[in-house]
Design an enzyme around this catalytic site. Sequence first.
Site, short mmCIF file in Angstrom:
data_model
loop_
_atom_site.label_atom_id
_atom_site.label_comp_id
_atom_site.label_asym_id
_atom_site.label_seq_id
_atom_site.Cartn_x
_atom_site.Cartn_y
_atom_site.Cartn_z
N TRP A 1 0.81 -1.23 0.00
CA TRP A 1 0.00 0.00 0.00
C TRP A 1 0.84 1.26 0.00
O TRP A 1 0.47 2.25 -0.62
CB TRP A 1 -1.00 -0.01 1.15
CG TRP A 1 -2.08 -1.02 0.92
CD1 TRP A 1 -2.31 -2.16 1.63
CD2 TRP A 1 -3.07 -1.00 -0.13
NE1 TRP A 1 -3.38 -2.86 1.09
CE2 TRP A 1 -3.86 -2.17 0.02
CE3 TRP A 1 -3.37 -0.13 -1.18
CZ2 TRP A 1 -4.92 -2.47 -0.84
CZ3 TRP A 1 -4.42 -0.43 -2.02
CH2 TRP A 1 -5.18 -1.59 -1.86
N ASP B 1 -1.30 6.44 6.35
CA ASP B 1 -2.43 5.62 5.94
C ASP B 1 -2.71 4.64 7.07
O ASP B 1 -1.90 3.74 7.33
CB ASP B 1 -2.06 4.89 4.63
CG ASP B 1 -3.16 3.96 4.14
OD1 ASP B 1 -4.19 3.83 4.84
OD2 ASP B 1 -2.98 3.37 3.06
N LYS C 1 -12.48 -1.49 7.27
CA LYS C 1 -11.76 -2.50 8.04
C LYS C 1 -12.09 -2.44 9.53
O LYS C 1 -12.38 -3.46 10.12
CB LYS C 1 -10.27 -2.39 7.80
CG LYS C 1 -9.85 -3.02 6.46
CD LYS C 1 -9.19 -2.09 5.51
CE LYS C 1 -8.99 -2.74 4.14
NZ LYS C 1 -8.08 -1.94 3.32
C1 LIG Z 1 -7.50 -1.49 2.16
C2 LIG Z 1 -6.35 -0.53 2.13
C3 LIG Z 1 -6.22 0.45 1.14
C4 LIG Z 1 -7.16 0.55 -0.04
O1 LIG Z 1 -8.37 1.08 0.30
P1 LIG Z 1 -9.47 1.41 -0.84
O2 LIG Z 1 -10.66 1.77 -0.02
O3 LIG Z 1 -9.66 0.17 -1.64
O4 LIG Z 1 -8.95 2.54 -1.65
C5 LIG Z 1 -5.15 1.32 1.23
N1 LIG Z 1 -4.26 1.25 2.23
C6 LIG Z 1 -4.35 0.31 3.20
C7 LIG Z 1 -3.33 0.28 4.29
C8 LIG Z 1 -5.39 -0.61 3.18
O5 LIG Z 1 -5.48 -1.54 4.14
#
Ligand SMILES: *Cc1c(COP(=O)(O)O)cnc(C)c1O
Length: 357
Positions: free
Chosen positions: A102, A169, A193
């Site tokens: 990511w 993030d 999540k």
């Molecule tokens: C799931 C995830 C994403 C992607 O999220 P989207 O909603 O599909 O854009 C980005 N970064 C991390 C750390 C994730 O777990």
Amino acid sequence: MTRAYNFSAGPAGLPDTVIYQAQAEFSEYRDWRASVAEVSHRSAGFIELKRQTDALLRELLGISEEYAVLYLAGGATGQAAAVPLNLTGDCSAAAYIISGHWSRRAADEARQFCEVHIAGDSADSNYTTLPAELNIPASAAYLHLAENETVHGVEYPALPPSPLPIVADLSSNIATRVINVNDYGLIYAGAQKNLGIAGLTLVIVKKSLLRLQASLPSVWDYQKQWQSDSMYNTPPTFQIYLLGVMLHWLQQQGGVAQIEQLNRSKAQLLYDCLDAGDFYVTSVQDGHSRSRINVPFFLADEKLTADFLAGAEENGLLGLKGHKALGGIRASLYNSMPLAGVAALVEYMREFERVRG
Ligand SMILES: *Cc1c(COP(=O)(O)O)cnc(C)c1O
């Protein structure tokens, strides 16, 4: 049929009580005589619901008035573009640490909009450890990192020291442990999540970093969204409602500090099982880098993987298939996964090893 234990990496399982509350409230919310999904985002009722949700989020995560909280669409992937568009300003460079899938994607996205300086990269360990050495340029606008790498299963135990504002993030580990929001310039996280369902993305940003931008698409303009209470256009209303239901559930669990203890116990139980023999192999051996939330692992005999997954489903353990980049197995232990779910997984793993080992 009964609801199974859901180890999906995302969208992830929700607590049973949240599911049933949302079900009961779906057709008519309180005295509204309509569903949350059916009313104007500008109605007094929805504005009050959003205000209360914002207040509870700020209380549970310890977010001060120095920070704006934006309720946006577009996922974390949308923010990977919005961050450089909003924060690079006069200085055209930003620094990125690559610790897995990511953070690499975020750096690739940012390269379309600014100069990207790689401050660290753990490619040489195949992203099984955090980058050992960082080289952070003083002149960049911010330092970006993914605090928990959902695919590779590595997580920072603490933020690295940085002369730049940290942009993180937290899509997969927000609200899973206590953090000091003041250590961050900006936090972004998709809700699907730990805080509800897909379609809502939270941006928690220090107000002093916001400035008027020339020629940004309005929905990606943090300043505009902040000034219009995230209602420049229709926000994801039902997702905001569900965030509120999740936050009440989190509060009933004792808040973030309590759930952090539980999350540590869950991770410990699974890692102890993985480390106990050589039938199962964890990709992340370094304890300092191990994620408490996403645990990728393999069967030493990879030919058994399909049988392992099929048997797991039969035993009410869903969503364990590994990400396509790694293969194998991945167990995601988000806030809504109870300790009993991890205990059931470990019991299944021991039994599978006894029969097939
Ligand atoms: C799931 C995830 C994403 C992607 O999220 P989207 O909603 O599909 O854009 C980005 N970064 C991390 C750390 C994730 O777990």
